[in-house]
Structure formats: C-alpha cells, structure tokens
Design a protein around this motif. Sequence first.
Motif, PDB file in Angstrom:
ATOM      1  N   THR A 267      50.641  33.158  13.409  1.00 33.32           N
ATOM      2  CA  THR A 267      50.161  33.861  14.909  1.00 33.32           C
ATOM      3  C   THR A 267      49.032  32.663  15.268  1.00 33.32           C
ATOM      4  O   THR A 267      48.387  32.015  14.727  1.00 33.32           O
ATOM      5  CB  THR A 267      49.508  35.131  14.556  1.00 33.32           C
ATOM      6  N   TYR A 275      50.280  34.808  19.969  1.00 34.08           N
ATOM      7  CA  TYR A 275      51.670  34.090  20.026  1.00 34.08           C
ATOM      8  C   TYR A 275      52.182  34.082  18.464  1.00 34.08           C
ATOM      9  O   TYR A 275      51.399  33.851  17.656  1.00 34.08           O
ATOM     10  CB  TYR A 275      51.608  32.612  20.511  1.00 34.08           C
ATOM     11  N   LEU A 277      54.997  32.874  16.007  1.00 35.47           N
ATOM     12  CA  LEU A 277      55.899  31.701  16.071  1.00 35.47           C
ATOM     13  C   LEU A 277      56.520  31.692  14.432  1.00 35.47           C
ATOM     14  O   LEU A 277      56.025  32.367  13.622  1.00 35.47           O
ATOM     15  CB  LEU A 277      54.986  30.643  16.184  1.00 35.47           C
ATOM     16  N   MET A 403      59.728  32.539  20.187  1.00 36.78           N
ATOM     17  CA  MET A 403      58.190  32.981  20.196  1.00 36.78           C
ATOM     18  C   MET A 403      58.217  34.234  20.815  1.00 36.78           C
ATOM     19  O   MET A 403      58.928  34.511  21.665  1.00 36.78           O
ATOM     20  CB  MET A 403      57.127  32.066  20.742  1.00 36.78           C
ATOM     21  N   ALA A 405      55.104  36.772  22.528  1.00 39.96           N
ATOM     22  CA  ALA A 405      53.649  36.970  22.731  1.00 39.96           C
ATOM     23  C   ALA A 405      53.393  38.640  22.598  1.00 39.96           C
ATOM     24  O   ALA A 405      54.280  39.363  23.335  1.00 39.96           O
ATOM     25  CB  ALA A 405      53.364  36.479  24.093  1.00 39.96           C
ATOM     26  N   ALA A 431      55.147  29.446  28.179  1.00 39.56           N
ATOM     27  CA  ALA A 431      54.041  30.136  27.479  1.00 39.56           C
ATOM     28  C   ALA A 431      52.693  30.085  28.237  1.00 39.56           C
ATOM     29  O   ALA A 431      52.108  31.134  28.760  1.00 39.56           O
ATOM     30  CB  ALA A 431      53.797  30.173  26.132  1.00 39.56           C
ATOM     31  N   ASN A 435      51.037  32.934  30.578  1.00 36.77           N
ATOM     32  CA  ASN A 435      49.779  33.602  30.027  1.00 36.77           C
ATOM     33  C   ASN A 435      48.604  33.005  30.724  1.00 36.77           C
ATOM     34  O   ASN A 435      47.588  33.756  31.167  1.00 36.77           O
ATOM     35  CB  ASN A 435      49.602  33.090  28.630  1.00 36.77           C
TER      36      ASN A 435
END
Length: 521
Positions: A267, A275, A277, A403, A405, A431, A435
């Motif tokens: 993370t 996030y 991952l 990924m 979020a 992303a 974000n």
Amino acid sequence: MQDISYPYETWTLCKPKVTSSKGVVVAQEIEAASIGARIIESGGNAIDGAIATAFALSVTEPWMSGLGGGGFMMLYLANENRVRVIDFGMISPKMTDLADYPLSGDIGADLFGWPAVALDTNLHGAKSVAVPGSVAGYGLAVEQFATKSWSELITPALDLAKRGHRKTWWTTLNVAAEAKLLNLYSQSREDWLPDGFVPTVSADNEYTYLKLEKLAHTLKTLKENGPEYFYQGELAESLVADIQNAGGKLSKQDLIDYSAQIVDPITAIRGSLVYNLLPGMSAGPTFVDALENIPEFDMEKPSPDSHAFTAKALIEAYRKRFETMGHSGDVGDRSCTTNISAVDHYGNMVIMTTTLLSRFGSRYVAPTSGILLNNGINWFDPRPDRPNSIAAGKKPLSNMCPMIATKQGRPVFGLGASGGRKILPAVFQLASYINDFNMNLDTALDEPRFDVSGINKIIFDPRFDMKVQNSLEKVSSTEPWVPSAFPSMYAVPSGVQILGKDTLIGGAHTHSPLSGAVGVG
C-alpha cells in the motif's frame, strides 16, 4: 498548411462512460464484457463477472490472454472489507537452461529490448513457454470468492468456442501482424491462417467465424473435471507431451507443483486515499517508488510542473527497476495483455490483468488441446548474471499493475492496463488525474498522457499544450505521437469507479477498437 505528421489515424473518437446501480464490467473486447455483465445480472458478484469475462476472452480476444497464460487479480471483498491479491503469474520450467538461449550478437526487436537470442527461442515456439497460471488463478478465485460454480462461469466461453471466434477487422490486423510466426506451427496455421491466408471479414453485415474445435473440447473437459485437470489430468499430460515434442522444457512436475497464491497487497498513501498495489515481481513496487518522489499537488488541474514532476519520478523509478529488480535482485520484492475491471452493487471490485505476454504469446498452439501458450520466458533477461536473468523455476519480473484505491477502507476506483512496460505510466497518471485533480474516470481516460517506459525518451500526446510539452522537454528528449489503435505507443487502460451507492461507473480506453464497458440491468 494542415499538419499531416501523424498519418496513422485521422478521426476524433470518444467512448462514453457506462453507469449502473447494479454493476459494470469492462474489458478490451465487449462481447466478453457483456458475458460478465450477464453473470452479475443473474445473481453473481463482481468476481463471478470477471472470471466469466476472462474465460470468454480466450475465444473473443485470444491473442491477448487465455488458458495458456497467467496474471494477477486484485479484489476488494465487501464482506471482508479488505483488498486481496490472487497471484497466478507464470514460472519458468524447472528444466529451463540458460544455455538453450544463446545470444546471437544482434539487437533484439521484441518487447523489452533484450539482446537477441539465436533463432528467437525465447520469443516464440515451445522453448519460450513458461508454466501457465491462469486456470489455477481462476479456479482459486471461484473456490474462495465467487458465488457461482466453476461450471456456470466457464459455460459461456464453451458456447463461444463451439460457435468459433467472431472475425472482425481487428482479427485481421492482429493475425496479420504475427502471420509469419503463426505459420511456423501446424495447429497455429490451422486455427489462424485457414487455407494459408490471413482471415478477413465479410463485406456484408453477416458475422463469420474461425473454428476453434479443439479449444472447445478442452473447455468442455475443464468444465466437467475442474481446474485441477489442467495440472494433473489427461489434459496436463497432453500439454507436456505436445510441448516436449516441440522442444520445450515443461514437465509433468512443473504442472503438478504449480499453485496460485492469495497474498496481501502493498500500500501507499496519497492524500486521503490508500493505493493497493501488487507486491513482488510486478510493477507495484515501482509505482510506490515513483509516488514517493512527487509532491502533493496544490492545484485544481494538471500543470506543466505537475507533468514534469510525474515524468521525472517515473523515469527514476524505472531506472531503479531495471537495475535491481528480478528473482535474484533487490525485490521490494509490445506486450499483448488484457485488463478486466468489474464492480457490483455489494461493493466488490475486481481489477484483473492477464496475459500471454506477446501478441499470440509463443505463437504456438498445442496440437492436442488447441490451447495457445504463453511466451513467458521472454520476460527474463537472456544475459547471465542479471537480477532478472533466465533461470529455472523462477518468476520473471512482469509489468502488470492492477490497483484499487480505497478511502476509509472502502473502494473508490480501480485501474489496470495492458501494454507491457507502458502499463505503469498509464495507471500512475490516471490515478493522479482522479485523486490529485478530482477527475471522474471517463474524463481521466480522455486526458492526454505521456509514456516514459523507454527511459531515454518521453513519448507524449500532442494534445498537451506547448507549456506542458516544453516542461517535458526539460526532463528528457521527447517525441510527439497521436494516440492510435495501431501502432500503439501508449498503454490500453480501463477501470471502474464508485461515486455513490447507486452510481457505479466503468470506462474503457478510447483507442482500443473493441473495448467497452457494459452495465448490469
């Protein structure tokens, strides 16, 4: 005078978002996405929808993924309120020998710029095949997280295989691009070069199909016997026999020993989001490295400075990746991959990236089973004594980067992409758009992007204004390239987003011809 520097495509495209209160499935081939959406509509969850879509893609987009491939599935599980990862990546056979891949002295021309191997045995044919993981991965997902049975989820793909692959102009292009290599292998010729020619579509509005009878039979046996049949039954024996007869090193023990694994994500925190991952031999650690080197952006929209910061951070992260990551390195732990994104009204979310690696993988279709096999050995560096050198029984360093979020433990959006080394820059920028700059998914997908995966040159979308272009030039040498379906200089991303309890959004990459999002209900 009109600028005609980019003559590949001259149209302006849009691909609108899809919104549903019940669920959305997104894939690079819309017929397969439709199957996934119907599975959710019939009572399944997002995991069911993603698995059914993945099986269907083995027929509708077989040059990208299939039973002979591998990948990763990232899942947000609403009942557990957590993100998990299913790792079903490929592994080199235990009898793999670096001596089977002598360097020719030429410069390699495939995906990763490795030095060329004599006869390209790491790129195509039986010696390029790694242990497939897809069937094990889908089976583990069904066992642990699905609500429908293995039989229910594989049946739509079986029905498609009995019908055959629906030919489109995209079929013609993809087969033509690999026709020289497909022609080297008997079953590949039979399936993909009927009568010795690249398949073409009808001039009228009637669909025509390529027969995949052996693949249909294999799907039927898997439906009846379950995923373990791929690794320990007669199907496993036929795969080993076909590959070894063609000079490959896959063994019965390789298949018996293979298992998909459930692991936790790594993370990284960015603002109010977490996030999630991939860990290990993926692009996840490189994503985290890049994220640590960009500031918080205190602005309403992307700027020349924000793009420059992002490009520089990604380039530096790539340099570290190439120098240190691999099965024997410092592991924080033209690719033709496919990405599936799904979300349901329960709050489950799936981002699955699955691949054969190159287009048509090894280009070798197993004559007995009709399974198109991966060329996973191409992920390894053919030079000795490197972090990611070819070795026996090892996982290669892959570029996949699904990924999810989350905010306060709940999913907000999920992203993934195909495109080899181009995947990470695409997912990273999208992303950031969502974000850092409060874009919705569909707006972010239409926003210009750049690619830095070559490290020494930034490829950028000339829709960027001159200030952004000038800022990128200060980071590295640059080259403009208009987004196009083929050749593609950028990754092919897709994703899903939750804007509210009854507002689930799916979006697909504009320049992928058959990609699409399908809403449930």
